[in-house]
Motif scaffolding. Structure first.
Motif, short mmCIF file in Angstrom:
data_model
loop_
_atom_site.label_atom_id
_atom_site.label_comp_id
_atom_site.label_asym_id
_atom_site.label_seq_id
_atom_site.Cartn_x
_atom_site.Cartn_y
_atom_site.Cartn_z
N ILE A 153 -53.19 -1.04 27.67
CA ILE A 153 -53.44 0.39 27.52
C ILE A 153 -52.21 1.10 26.95
O ILE A 153 -52.34 1.98 26.09
CB ILE A 153 -53.83 1.00 28.88
N PHE A 154 -51.01 0.73 27.41
CA PHE A 154 -49.80 1.46 27.04
C PHE A 154 -49.48 1.40 25.54
O PHE A 154 -49.30 2.45 24.91
CB PHE A 154 -48.61 0.98 27.87
N PRO A 155 -49.41 0.21 24.92
CA PRO A 155 -49.12 0.20 23.48
C PRO A 155 -50.22 0.82 22.64
O PRO A 155 -49.93 1.46 21.63
CB PRO A 155 -48.94 -1.30 23.16
N VAL A 156 -51.48 0.64 23.03
CA VAL A 156 -52.57 1.23 22.27
C VAL A 156 -52.49 2.76 22.35
O VAL A 156 -52.60 3.46 21.33
CB VAL A 156 -53.93 0.74 22.80
N ALA A 157 -52.29 3.29 23.55
CA ALA A 157 -52.20 4.74 23.72
C ALA A 157 -51.00 5.31 22.97
O ALA A 157 -51.08 6.36 22.32
CB ALA A 157 -52.10 5.09 25.20
N ALA A 158 -49.87 4.59 23.03
CA ALA A 158 -48.66 5.05 22.32
C ALA A 158 -48.87 5.05 20.82
O ALA A 158 -48.48 6.00 20.13
CB ALA A 158 -47.47 4.16 22.69
N ASN A 159 -49.51 4.00 20.31
CA ASN A 159 -49.74 3.89 18.87
C ASN A 159 -50.71 4.96 18.38
O ASN A 159 -50.47 5.61 17.35
CB ASN A 159 -50.26 2.50 18.54
N VAL A 160 -51.81 5.14 19.09
CA VAL A 160 -52.80 6.16 18.70
C VAL A 160 -52.17 7.54 18.73
O VAL A 160 -52.36 8.36 17.81
CB VAL A 160 -54.03 6.10 19.63
N SER A 161 -51.40 7.83 19.78
CA SER A 161 -50.75 9.13 19.92
C SER A 161 -49.79 9.39 18.77
O SER A 161 -49.76 10.49 18.20
CB SER A 161 -50.01 9.20 21.26
N PHE A 162 -49.01 8.36 18.39
CA PHE A 162 -48.02 8.57 17.33
C PHE A 162 -48.69 8.74 15.97
O PHE A 162 -48.30 9.62 15.19
CB PHE A 162 -47.07 7.37 17.29
N ILE A 163 -49.69 7.91 15.66
CA ILE A 163 -50.33 7.96 14.35
C ILE A 163 -51.11 9.25 14.15
O ILE A 163 -51.03 9.90 13.10
CB ILE A 163 -51.25 6.74 14.15
N PHE A 164 -51.87 9.67 15.17
CA PHE A 164 -52.78 10.79 14.98
C PHE A 164 -52.23 12.14 15.47
O PHE A 164 -52.70 13.18 15.01
CB PHE A 164 -54.11 10.50 15.69
N ASP B 175 -43.48 15.17 12.33
CA ASP B 175 -42.20 14.70 11.80
C ASP B 175 -41.19 14.60 12.94
O ASP B 175 -41.07 15.50 13.78
CB ASP B 175 -41.67 15.67 10.74
N ASN B 176 -40.47 13.48 12.96
CA ASN B 176 -39.42 13.23 13.95
C ASN B 176 -39.94 13.07 15.37
O ASN B 176 -39.17 13.17 16.33
CB ASN B 176 -38.35 14.32 13.93
N SER B 177 -41.24 12.85 15.52
CA SER B 177 -41.75 12.50 16.85
C SER B 177 -41.25 11.11 17.21
O SER B 177 -41.18 10.23 16.35
CB SER B 177 -43.28 12.53 16.87
N TYR B 178 -40.90 10.92 18.46
CA TYR B 178 -40.42 9.61 18.89
C TYR B 178 -41.60 8.67 19.08
O TYR B 178 -42.58 9.02 19.74
CB TYR B 178 -39.62 9.73 20.18
N ASP B 179 -41.52 7.49 18.46
CA ASP B 179 -42.59 6.50 18.55
C ASP B 179 -42.34 5.59 19.76
O ASP B 179 -41.41 4.78 19.76
CB ASP B 179 -42.62 5.67 17.26
N PHE B 180 -43.18 5.72 20.78
CA PHE B 180 -43.02 4.94 21.99
C PHE B 180 -43.67 3.55 21.87
O PHE B 180 -43.59 2.74 22.81
CB PHE B 180 -43.65 5.67 23.19
N THR B 181 -44.29 3.25 20.73
CA THR B 181 -45.00 1.98 20.58
C THR B 181 -44.09 0.77 20.77
O THR B 181 -44.47 -0.17 21.50
CB THR B 181 -45.68 1.90 19.20
N PRO B 182 -42.90 0.72 20.15
CA PRO B 182 -42.04 -0.47 20.36
C PRO B 182 -41.69 -0.69 21.83
O PRO B 182 -41.68 -1.83 22.31
CB PRO B 182 -40.79 -0.15 19.53
N ILE B 183 -41.42 0.40 22.54
CA ILE B 183 -41.10 0.27 23.97
C ILE B 183 -42.32 -0.21 24.74
O ILE B 183 -42.22 -1.06 25.62
CB ILE B 183 -40.61 1.63 24.53
#
Length: 211
Positions: A184-195, A199-207
């Motif tokens: 759930i965590f990487p999917v939610a982080a990725n969806v949140s960042f992409i959509f 600009d300059n939002s921190y991408d939590f996907t790698p974490i």
């Protein structure tokens, strides 16, 4: 004051290194074949992200992107293949593997060839908010196809997990619940960042991938 985003990302790099070492050391354990490859490409992804957010210039930030793309296009296909192994599904044939990794390979290669090839990114520019830096870009066709493939892999992976949660009891079901929670965590982080990320939002996907 220490930059919390840099510190957290640096910690995720250390964790990714430890995960890679652990999976390689335990390579004889059943069903770790795809997990080993995942741990390697995930390290490229996380380390490249670290290089990007601390970069002082466009050239330095894009070098971080180049490092990321040695791994990031392959993450979700490898996770899907790992889940297939974990649940005892028949392994894909080599032609099926080639088909699955065709778009990730094009994404990775075209990114490295930018600006000669603009299949992944159309245009790029450097952006920073004083805490983290990032590369902003216009989308190329390979970028859009990569996103589509990633979400296909997400749906297929989740279907495997949910089917196991529904149909199994005992240890297998508990393992599936753990996998679902972690997924759930990487999917939610990725969806949140992409959509929703600007600009300059921190991408939590790698974490999220190393937690």
């Amino acid at each position: 004051m220490p930059n919390i985003f840099v510190l957290v990302t640096a910690l995720s790099v250390v964790i990714a290194v430890l995960i890679m070492i652990y999976t390689i050391v335990n390579h004889t354990v059943e069903k770790t074949f795809y997990l080993i490859f995942f741990s390697v490409v995930n390290l490229f992804f996380v380390f490249g992200n670290f290089l990007e957010i601390i970069a002082p210039s466009l050239e330095a930030a894009f070098y971080g992107i180049r490092v990321q793309y040695m791994g990031s296009p392959f993450l979700l296909p490898l996770i899907y293949l790992f889940y297939r192994d974990f649940y005892g599904k028949k392994r894909l044939t080599w032609p099926q593997h080639i088909l699955l990794f065709a778009i990730p390979a094009v994404s990775a290669v075209s990114l490295q060839l930018f600006p000669l090839a603009r299949l992944q990114y159309g245009e790029i520019w450097y952006s920073t908010n004083g805490q983290i830096a990032s590369i902003q870009h216009t989308d190329g066709i390979a970028y859009l196809l990569g996103i589509a493939l990633n979400y296909v892999c997400i749906v297929l992976s989740l279907s495997l997990i949910l089917k196991s949660v529904r149909n199994h009891r005992g240890l297998k079901r508990r393992q599936s619940v753990v996998l679902l929670t972690g997924w759930i965590f990487p999917v939610a982080a990725n969806v949140s960042f992409i959509f929703f990320g600007g600009d300059n939002s921190y991408d939590f996907t790698p974490i999220a991938y190393v937690t």
